[in-house]
Scaffold this motif. Structure first.
Motif, PDB file in Angstrom:
ATOM      1  N   LEU A  68      -3.549  -1.271  -3.793  1.00 51.33           N
ATOM      2  CA  LEU A  68      -2.254  -1.919  -3.763  1.00 51.33           C
ATOM      3  C   LEU A  68      -1.425  -1.444  -4.957  1.00 51.33           C
ATOM      4  O   LEU A  68      -1.969  -1.101  -6.014  1.00 51.33           O
TER       5      LEU A  68
ATOM      6  N   PRO B 161      -7.582   0.714   0.734  1.00 52.75           N
ATOM      7  CA  PRO B 161      -6.523   1.368  -0.043  1.00 52.75           C
ATOM      8  C   PRO B 161      -6.169   0.546  -1.283  1.00 52.75           C
ATOM      9  O   PRO B 161      -6.374  -0.668  -1.333  1.00 52.75           O
TER      10      PRO B 161
ATOM     11  N   THR C  10       0.836  -1.197   0.000  1.00 48.68           N
ATOM     12  CA  THR C  10       0.000   0.000   0.000  1.00 48.68           C
ATOM     13  C   THR C  10       0.874   1.250   0.000  1.00 48.68           C
ATOM     14  O   THR C  10       2.056   1.197   0.328  1.00 48.68           O
TER      15      THR C  10
ATOM     16  N   ARG D 112      -0.573   0.717 -10.278  1.00 45.20           N
ATOM     17  CA  ARG D 112      -1.666   0.573  -9.327  1.00 45.20           C
ATOM     18  C   ARG D 112      -2.452  -0.696  -9.638  1.00 45.20           C
ATOM     19  O   ARG D 112      -2.803  -0.967 -10.782  1.00 45.20           O
TER      20      ARG D 112
ATOM     21  N   LYS E  68      -7.766  -3.049  -5.032  1.00 43.51           N
ATOM     22  CA  LYS E  68      -7.844  -2.526  -3.673  1.00 43.51           C
ATOM     23  C   LYS E  68      -7.626  -3.651  -2.661  1.00 43.51           C
ATOM     24  O   LYS E  68      -7.853  -4.828  -2.941  1.00 43.51           O
ATOM     25  N   LEU E  69      -7.160  -3.252  -1.467  1.00 43.16           N
ATOM     26  CA  LEU E  69      -6.930  -4.195  -0.384  1.00 43.16           C
ATOM     27  C   LEU E  69      -8.131  -4.178   0.546  1.00 43.16           C
ATOM     28  O   LEU E  69      -8.340  -3.243   1.314  1.00 43.16           O
TER      29      LEU E  69
END
Length: 246
Positions: free
Chosen positions: A240, A238, A192, A225, A228-229
């Motif tokens: 990853l 957020p 992240t 990018r 998302k986590l």
């Protein structure tokens, strides 16, 4: 590869009688370690001396400086395959005034001439690297009783000018942090922006505003990018990221 480490030398006398080294040139390796938002440096403690040093040694007549740095680091610590970067040459006239070699020779009861090469002035070439110290298994060699990691702000008594070498190495690390971080494998493949910011803040010794940091990092075009986590928490998930391999 030639060695003069613990497997191939029994006494200091064998080392000082070696005829195959380049006179007055050495290499020293400043290995910085990061883990859990702490920055440390790897040091060795000499037998019979209350002082510490960087992993360092001499250069054979038939090897490159970088090859010598790799060899010396492995012989002194068993670390190998690191991204070593040359960062500075140290040649002050008084850099070896606290002559550790003389003390070691005296402690061993050896008798050598005052103009012996090992007691002469040495110019050393500094190399540095950044690794995860929690994953590094290190082993002291025949001339050292301990390998240990010290926080860069809490150094013990140092041999020669090794405290200055560490300071210069840290300065180089901070100036080249983008290259060092990308090459060090300190982060998992996917991480992240918060993870990356914590790493930068620890190495640089300063705090950043989240938005400013993210804007700066993304402008470098070195990250990809990903998804998302989602961790099940109520917080906003957020993204990853991973480093783009050149």
């Amino acid at each position: 590869m030639k060695t003069y480490g613990s497997k191939n030398i029994e006494t200091l006398k064998q080392l000082i009688e070696e005829k195959n080294f380049i006179p007055n040139i050495s290499v020293d390796c400043t290995i910085f370690g990061f883990h859990d938002n702490i920055l440390k440096v790897l040091l060795l403690k000499y037998h019979d001396l209350d002082m510490w040093s960087l992993p360092g040694g001499f250069v054979f007549l038939d090897e490159d400086l970088r090859e010598a740095a790799d060899r010396v680091l492995y012989e002194r610590t068993h670390l190998k395959g690191l991204f070593l970067e040359q960062f500075h040459t140290f040649g002050r006239l008084d850099r070896t005034q606290n002559n550790v070699h003389q003390t070691l020779i005296n402690n061993k009861g050896l008798d050598i001439q005052k103009d012996h090469w090992i007691l002469q002035r040495f110019i050393t070439v500094g190399y540095c690297s950044l690794i995860d110290f929690s994953l590094a298994n290190t082993f002291p060699d025949a001339f050292n009783e301990t390998c240990a990691w010290f926080e860069v702000s809490k150094l013990p008594k140092m041999a020669f000018d090794h405290d200055r070498i560490i300071a210069e190495g840290l300065n180089h690390l901070r100036k080249n942090i983008d290259t060092q971080v990308a090459a060090s494998n300190l982060l998992p493949e996917k991480f992240t922006m918060k993870d990356l910011q914590a790493l930068y803040e620890t190495i640089l010794g300063e705090k950043f505003r989240r938005n400013n940091f993210q804007r700066k990092i993304l402008s470098m075009n070195s990250l990809e990018r990903l998804e998302k986590l989602y961790d099940g928490s109520a917080n906003k998930a957020p993204f990853l990221y991973k480093f783009i391999k050149e």
